[in-house]
Design a protein around this motif. Structure first.
Motif, PDB file in Angstrom:
ATOM      1  N   UNK A 166       0.770  -1.215  -0.166  1.00  0.00           N
ATOM      2  CA  UNK A 166      -0.048  -0.008  -0.124  1.00  0.00           C
ATOM      3  C   UNK A 166       0.747   1.083  -0.057  1.00  0.00           C
ATOM      4  N   UNK A 167       2.075   1.131   0.333  1.00  0.00           N
ATOM      5  CA  UNK A 167       2.921   2.295   0.337  1.00  0.00           C
ATOM      6  C   UNK A 167       3.738   2.601  -1.140  1.00  0.00           C
ATOM      7  N   UNK A 168       3.314   1.535  -2.035  1.00  0.00           N
ATOM      8  CA  UNK A 168       4.117   1.903  -3.333  1.00  0.00           C
ATOM      9  C   UNK A 168       3.428   3.238  -3.886  1.00  0.00           C
ATOM     10  N   UNK A 169       4.276   4.003  -4.579  1.00  0.00           N
ATOM     11  CA  UNK A 169       4.080   5.305  -5.244  1.00  0.00           C
ATOM     12  C   UNK A 169       4.471   5.283  -6.632  1.00  0.00           C
ATOM     13  N   UNK A 170       3.757   6.067  -7.430  1.00  0.00           N
ATOM     14  CA  UNK A 170       3.727   6.276  -8.896  1.00  0.00           C
ATOM     15  C   UNK A 170       4.036   7.627  -9.125  1.00  0.00           C
ATOM     16  N   UNK A 171       4.818   7.701 -10.397  1.00  0.00           N
ATOM     17  CA  UNK A 171       4.902   9.158 -11.048  1.00  0.00           C
ATOM     18  C   UNK A 171       4.808   8.953 -12.458  1.00  0.00           C
ATOM     19  N   UNK A 172       4.635  10.021 -13.155  1.00  0.00           N
ATOM     20  CA  UNK A 172       4.559  10.060 -14.621  1.00  0.00           C
ATOM     21  C   UNK A 172       4.802  11.269 -15.164  1.00  0.00           C
ATOM     22  N   UNK A 173       5.060  11.341 -16.498  1.00  0.00           N
ATOM     23  CA  UNK A 173       5.477  12.139 -17.281  1.00  0.00           C
ATOM     24  C   UNK A 173       5.105  12.091 -18.654  1.00  0.00           C
ATOM     25  N   UNK A 174       4.425  12.950 -19.295  1.00  0.00           N
ATOM     26  CA  UNK A 174       3.979  12.956 -20.558  1.00  0.00           C
ATOM     27  C   UNK A 174       4.685  13.666 -21.498  1.00  0.00           C
ATOM     28  N   UNK A 175       5.512  13.376 -22.429  1.00  0.00           N
ATOM     29  CA  UNK A 175       6.298  14.127 -23.345  1.00  0.00           C
ATOM     30  C   UNK A 175       5.283  14.687 -24.346  1.00  0.00           C
ATOM     31  N   UNK A 176       5.543  16.219 -24.432  1.00  0.00           N
ATOM     32  CA  UNK A 176       4.465  16.919 -25.319  1.00  0.00           C
ATOM     33  C   UNK A 176       3.344  17.437 -24.708  1.00  0.00           C
ATOM     34  N   UNK A 177       3.370  17.390 -23.242  1.00  0.00           N
ATOM     35  CA  UNK A 177       2.134  17.968 -22.577  1.00  0.00           C
ATOM     36  C   UNK A 177       2.921  18.599 -21.547  1.00  0.00           C
ATOM     37  N   UNK A 178       3.834  17.760 -20.524  1.00  0.00           N
ATOM     38  CA  UNK A 178       4.158  18.111 -19.346  1.00  0.00           C
ATOM     39  C   UNK A 178       5.746  18.583 -19.334  1.00  0.00           C
ATOM     40  N   UNK A 179       5.985  19.808 -18.586  1.00  0.00           N
ATOM     41  CA  UNK A 179       7.495  20.059 -18.325  1.00  0.00           C
ATOM     42  C   UNK A 179       8.436  19.452 -17.457  1.00  0.00           C
ATOM     43  N   UNK A 180       7.690  18.355 -16.515  1.00  0.00           N
ATOM     44  CA  UNK A 180       8.477  17.761 -15.564  1.00  0.00           C
ATOM     45  C   UNK A 180       7.533  16.563 -15.065  1.00  0.00           C
ATOM     46  N   UNK A 181       8.125  15.858 -14.408  1.00  0.00           N
ATOM     47  CA  UNK A 181       7.746  14.634 -13.633  1.00  0.00           C
ATOM     48  C   UNK A 181       6.568  14.993 -12.518  1.00  0.00           C
ATOM     49  N   UNK A 182       5.388  14.435 -12.618  1.00  0.00           N
ATOM     50  CA  UNK A 182       4.521  14.421 -11.550  1.00  0.00           C
ATOM     51  C   UNK A 182       5.014  14.412 -10.098  1.00  0.00           C
ATOM     52  N   UNK A 183       4.471  14.726  -9.052  1.00  0.00           N
ATOM     53  CA  UNK A 183       4.738  13.989  -7.895  1.00  0.00           C
ATOM     54  C   UNK A 183       4.525  12.768  -7.550  1.00  0.00           C
ATOM     55  N   UNK A 184       5.177  12.270  -6.619  1.00  0.00           N
ATOM     56  CA  UNK A 184       4.829  10.886  -6.094  1.00  0.00           C
ATOM     57  C   UNK A 184       3.447  10.824  -5.469  1.00  0.00           C
ATOM     58  N   UNK A 185       2.777   9.884  -5.812  1.00  0.00           N
ATOM     59  CA  UNK A 185       1.367   9.476  -5.380  1.00  0.00           C
ATOM     60  C   UNK A 185       1.128   7.934  -5.289  1.00  0.00           C
ATOM     61  N   UNK A 186       0.151   7.794  -4.263  1.00  0.00           N
ATOM     62  CA  UNK A 186      -0.209   6.311  -3.926  1.00  0.00           C
ATOM     63  C   UNK A 186      -0.980   5.914  -5.146  1.00  0.00           C
ATOM     64  N   UNK A 187      -1.821   6.852  -5.646  1.00  0.00           N
ATOM     65  CA  UNK A 187      -3.003   6.447  -6.674  1.00  0.00           C
ATOM     66  C   UNK A 187      -2.316   5.560  -7.820  1.00  0.00           C
ATOM     67  N   UNK A 188      -3.116   4.456  -7.992  1.00  0.00           N
ATOM     68  CA  UNK A 188      -2.678   3.474  -9.062  1.00  0.00           C
ATOM     69  C   UNK A 188      -3.489   3.972 -10.445  1.00  0.00           C
TER      70      UNK A 188
END
Length: 222
Positions: A156-178
């Motif tokens: 339950x403590x696994x966190x996720x991060x994402x980045x969309x090339x062409x839409x975002x300038x940096x990675x998102x914050x770490x978050x537990x949402x799947x």
């Protein structure tokens, strides 16, 4: 005013209820050290070390900069920590609020393979799309990506991060949402990159997914 003084990294540091202070030209000034400023909890159970918590992770700040450090991320395996003691630079003893005592040895948790996966992608109507050659119409570009990163310790403590090339300038914050949701993505070619981080602080390799949001037909060249 209660003041706790510790010698950390060869300098005196003053911990109070209103902030953390250091000496500058024989005067006390509020510390600019981000480790102290961003901490949500402190433990002073040792005279030669202060333990502090940031975003579910415990860090041990030593008396001397050349002192052997223990991997404090292992403390994430224990809830409601009350006291922490490190012995001989190898082992950590932890007492929680229920008076349970835990011993963490430096080699107790072995590194295991840790991966992140795309599970499904769907639009606002719940329609699932194939990951292969993913294309959606601009009128249905409200997308939801569901992820997973199986891990045997505190999943339950696994966190996720994402980045969309062409839409975002940096990675998102770490978050537990799947789930990663986008109410609207403008027409264009994109690459979605994802990664995960487990309770031990281990990051997965980056996985990516290319997709296209098709523009209105009247903007296409004939």
């Amino acid at each position: 005013l209660k003041v706790i003084v510790r010698k950390l990294n060869e300098k005196p540091v003053f911990f109070t209820q209103i902030g953390v202070f250091e000496l500058l030209n024989d005067s006390l000034v509020e510390s600019e050290n981000l480790m102290y400023k961003n901490a949500t909890e402190f433990i002073f159970s040792q005279s030669d070390r202060v333990w502090l918590k940031q975003e579910n992770t415990w860090y041990g700040i030593p008396e001397s900069s050349n002192q052997l450090e223990i991997n404090p991320i292992l403390l994430n395996l224990i809830n409601n920590v009350e006291s922490i003691f490190s012995l001989n630079g190898d082992d950590v003893w932890v007492l929680n609020t229920k008076n349970f005592i835990y011993k963490i040895e430096s080699d107790v948790v072995k590194s295991k393979q840790f991966n992140v996966f795309f599970n499904t992608v769907e639009n606002q109507e719940g329609k699932n799309f194939s990951f292969e050659n993913l294309k959606v119409d601009y009128t249905k570009s409200s997308l939801k990506f569901k992820l997973s990163a199986p891990y045997y310790l505190n999943p339950e403590m696994v966190q996720y991060q994402y980045f969309i090339k062409g839409l975002m300038s940096d990675w998102s914050k770490w978050d537990n949402s799947m789930e990663i949701g986008f109410p609207f993505i403008p027409p264009g070619n994109y690459k979605l990159l994802i990664r995960a981080r487990n309770v031990l602080g281990t990051k997965s390799d980056i996985k990516n997914l290319n997709f296209i949001v098709k523009p209105p037909f009247w903007t296409a060249w004939w």
